[in-house]
Design a protein around this motif. Structure first.
Motif, PDB file in Angstrom:
ATOM      1  N   ARG A 209       0.807  -1.219   0.000  1.00 50.90           N
ATOM      2  CA  ARG A 209       0.000   0.000   0.000  1.00 50.90           C
ATOM      3  C   ARG A 209       0.852   1.286   0.000  1.00 50.90           C
ATOM      4  N   VAL A 210       2.182   1.174   0.078  1.00 50.58           N
ATOM      5  CA  VAL A 210       3.023   2.371  -0.009  1.00 50.58           C
ATOM      6  C   VAL A 210       3.021   2.867  -1.454  1.00 50.58           C
ATOM      7  N   ASP A 211       2.510   4.073  -1.649  1.00 50.31           N
ATOM      8  CA  ASP A 211       2.358   4.659  -2.979  1.00 50.31           C
ATOM      9  C   ASP A 211       3.598   5.498  -3.300  1.00 50.31           C
ATOM     10  N   TRP A 212       4.655   4.835  -3.721  1.00 49.63           N
ATOM     11  CA  TRP A 212       5.924   5.498  -3.965  1.00 49.63           C
ATOM     12  C   TRP A 212       5.816   6.616  -4.989  1.00 49.63           C
ATOM     13  N   PRO A 213       5.141   6.434  -6.144  1.00 47.74           N
ATOM     14  CA  PRO A 213       5.067   7.527  -7.117  1.00 47.74           C
ATOM     15  C   PRO A 213       4.404   8.790  -6.569  1.00 47.74           C
ATOM     16  N   TRP A 214       3.479   8.638  -5.633  1.00 49.68           N
ATOM     17  CA  TRP A 214       2.848   9.822  -5.031  1.00 49.68           C
ATOM     18  C   TRP A 214       3.897  10.703  -4.355  1.00 49.68           C
ATOM     19  N   MET A 215       4.935  10.102  -3.770  1.00 51.38           N
ATOM     20  CA  MET A 215       5.991  10.860  -3.095  1.00 51.38           C
ATOM     21  C   MET A 215       6.971  11.467  -4.100  1.00 51.38           C
ATOM     22  N   GLN A 216       6.795  11.163  -5.371  1.00 49.76           N
ATOM     23  CA  GLN A 216       7.646  11.714  -6.425  1.00 49.76           C
ATOM     24  C   GLN A 216       7.059  13.069  -6.844  1.00 49.76           C
ATOM     25  N   ALA A 217       7.020  13.972  -5.879  1.00 51.16           N
ATOM     26  CA  ALA A 217       6.242  15.202  -6.023  1.00 51.16           C
ATOM     27  C   ALA A 217       6.740  16.110  -7.127  1.00 51.16           C
ATOM     28  N   HIS A 218       8.040  16.099  -7.369  1.00 51.20           N
ATOM     29  CA  HIS A 218       8.618  17.017  -8.342  1.00 51.20           C
ATOM     30  C   HIS A 218       9.041  16.268  -9.598  1.00 51.20           C
ATOM     31  N   LYS A 219       8.359  15.158  -9.832  1.00 56.90           N
ATOM     32  CA  LYS A 219       8.396  14.411 -11.094  1.00 56.90           C
ATOM     33  C   LYS A 219       9.614  13.518 -11.308  1.00 56.90           C
ATOM     34  N   GLN A 220      10.737  13.822 -10.671  1.00 56.55           N
ATOM     35  CA  GLN A 220      11.909  12.985 -10.925  1.00 56.55           C
ATOM     36  C   GLN A 220      12.374  12.248  -9.684  1.00 56.55           C
ATOM     37  N   TRP A 221      12.571  12.965  -8.568  1.00 53.54           N
ATOM     38  CA  TRP A 221      13.099  12.347  -7.360  1.00 53.54           C
ATOM     39  C   TRP A 221      12.015  12.233  -6.306  1.00 53.54           C
TER      40      TRP A 221
END
Length: 494
Positions: A209-221
């Motif tokens: 359930r950890v949504d890693w892409p959601w934490m990619q707030a600035h599109k790359q890192w």
């Protein structure tokens, strides 16, 4: 020291002193209650020492004592109702650290294998913890939540499991350290009975359930975190640091993965950190925790990604060079700090005597509270404070210099720095008051963890070997482009 003046944080890049003013979302605190369980009726140890055969009986006795005391810190400090483990202990406060929980979940397997507790005790403690984590609320509220999008707040109330304070951020790295312990539990508890099946199921639920892409707030890192105001922390995970474990877990996710080329792009940000320090050529990260955290769970010996292959070094060898560079820095002692030498060394993020100015032997000195101390090509931050976890968490990398450092500290400073739960977090021979040097009076979970896990990895390879069986870890490494060694053998054998 008050909670407002203390900080507990993760350092990336070239940031130096971490303070409440500059990093308010990463302020650190204290800790929880004590389990009332006994350690009796434990089975005999089932792991075999393979890496420590050459040391003397006295050294082996010390290593065994240190490992058991450090394990007891995790066992005794966890909250009896929630399983949450404090940021620091002994302490009357109630802030649990999710990173401490990740180390603690791994500690329980070590305890069962070493005979400190029974497997049944390890199962029950692990189940208590995972059940509680799985049921705590996940939402975007500033209160009444433990996390959001599968991530957890850095600090939780040890009794309720809810966000501890309005300065506690949703933390990507601390969630990754938690999930490392969760996946360890999944791969260690493999028996076909109801409780161990439930552990494996809950571990799967928590990790997926950890949504890693959601934490990619600035599109790359990946961002370092988020706050309920809807703001992602502007600091991002780039450059060589403890972020290795975050990206590997994110790549291996079957539910919310990052693109496979994320790792290649991330390693391209290493360039400024590669170079010489104290006669050693390495990928630099000044505090030793940046080398220790990921490698507490993952065995990088003999496996290479594109970056390490191009530089003819694996990450384990690189960390070994970092340890030697720190030892050599202490021998050179450019800051002229008291007692530094070949066996008294170790800089990493740790407690300190406090923000203070003092004249020592005619020299003006500036001392620090909790700070990311370190020595490397990237920066030097040193106020004479030595953290035993710097050597203890490096024992698997360079036992021939780390073990003498630990035994020398123990012999020289005795019970001022070696207590019921092993080494205190830090001490400073240069900072004296009333004729005594400063020594901490408690331990931190994120510093106890590397001592325990890396001591066991050096002795038997146990944690590394358990994690090698985890398919999510295998997939993350493979997607990052790692090849060779144990990884190729395991993938070929299914």
């Amino acid at each position: 020291m008050s909670m407002k003046n203390r900080s507990r944080a993760t350092l990336s890049g070239t940031q130096h002193v971490i303070t409440q003013k500059t990093r308010p979302w990463l302020c650190g605190v204290l800790a929880a209650g004590i389990f009332g369980l006994t350690l009796g009726h434990a089975s005999a140890a089932t792991v075999q020492d393979t890496g420590s055969a050459a040391i003397s009986p006295d050294e082996m006795s010390f290593v065994k004592d240190l490992e058991k005391r450090t394990f007891n810190w995790f066992w005794d400090s966890a909250n009896p109702k929630t399983g949450l483990i404090p940021d620091r202990f002994p302490s009357p406060a109630k802030a649990a650290s999710i990173a401490s929980v990740g180390f603690g979940l791994t500690a329980y397997g070590i305890g069962a294998e070493r005979g400190y507790i029974t497997r049944a005790q390890a199962v029950d403690r692990t189940l208590l913890t995972l059940r509680f984590l799985a049921k705590t609320p996940q939402n975007d509220g500033s209160a009444g939540s433990s996390g959001y999008h599968g991530f957890y707040y850095h600090f939780l109330n040890a009794e309720t499991g809810l966000r501890f304070a309005d300065w506690s951020e949703l933390s990507s790295v601390d969630t990754a350290l938690l999930m490392s312990g969760v996946l360890f539990s999944q791969s260690y508890f493999t028996r076909d009975d109801a409780k161990e099946r439930e552990i494996r199921h809950l571990a799967d639920v928590l990790y997926k359930r950890v949504d890693w892409p959601w934490m990619q707030a600035h599109k790359q890192w990946l961002s370092m975190g988020w706050t309920p105001s809807g703001q992602f922390i502007t600091s991002e995970w780039k450059g060589y640091n403890e972020g290795m474990i975050i990206y590997l877990l994110a790549l291996g996710s079957p539910s919310h993965p990052l693109p496979a080329d994320t790792w290649r792009k991330w390693t391209a940000t290493y360039n400024s950190q590669w170079g010489d320090f104290e006669g050693h050529k390495l990928l630099n990260f000044a505090p030793l925790f940046g080398h220790q955290y990921s490698e507490s769970w993952i065995d990088f010996r003999g496996i290479h990604d594109d970056w390490s292959r191009a530089h003819n070094v694996d990450y384990f060898q690189n960390s070994r060079q970092a340890v030697y560079a720190q030892r050599d820095y202490a021998q050179a002692n450019p800051g002229d700090w008291k007692d530094y030498g070949k066996d008294i060394w170790g800089l990493t993020a740790c407690d300190g005597p406090g923000d203070a100015q003092m004249t020592v032997n005619g020299k003006p000195r500036h001392f620090l509270a909790y700070s990311a101390r370190g020595a490397g090509r990237d920066y030097i931050l040193d106020d004479g404070t030595i953290a035993p976890t710097a050597a203890g968490g490096s024992i698997a990398f360079a036992p021939e210099i780390a073990l003498p450092a630990l035994t020398a500290m123990h012999a020289r400073y005795g019970d001022r720095i070696y207590t019921r739960y092993g080494f205190v977090d830090a001490f400073n021979p240069s900072f004296t008051s009333n004729g005594k040097f400063w020594a901490d009076n408690e331990q931190l979970g994120i510093d106890q963890g590397p001592i325990l896990l890396m001591t066991e990895n050096w002795r038997s390879g146990f944690v590394w070997n358990v994690m090698k069986r985890n398919h999510y870890i295998q997939d993350g490494l493979e997607d990052a482009g790692f090849k060779g060694g144990w990884l190729t053998s395991i993938k070929q054998n299914g």
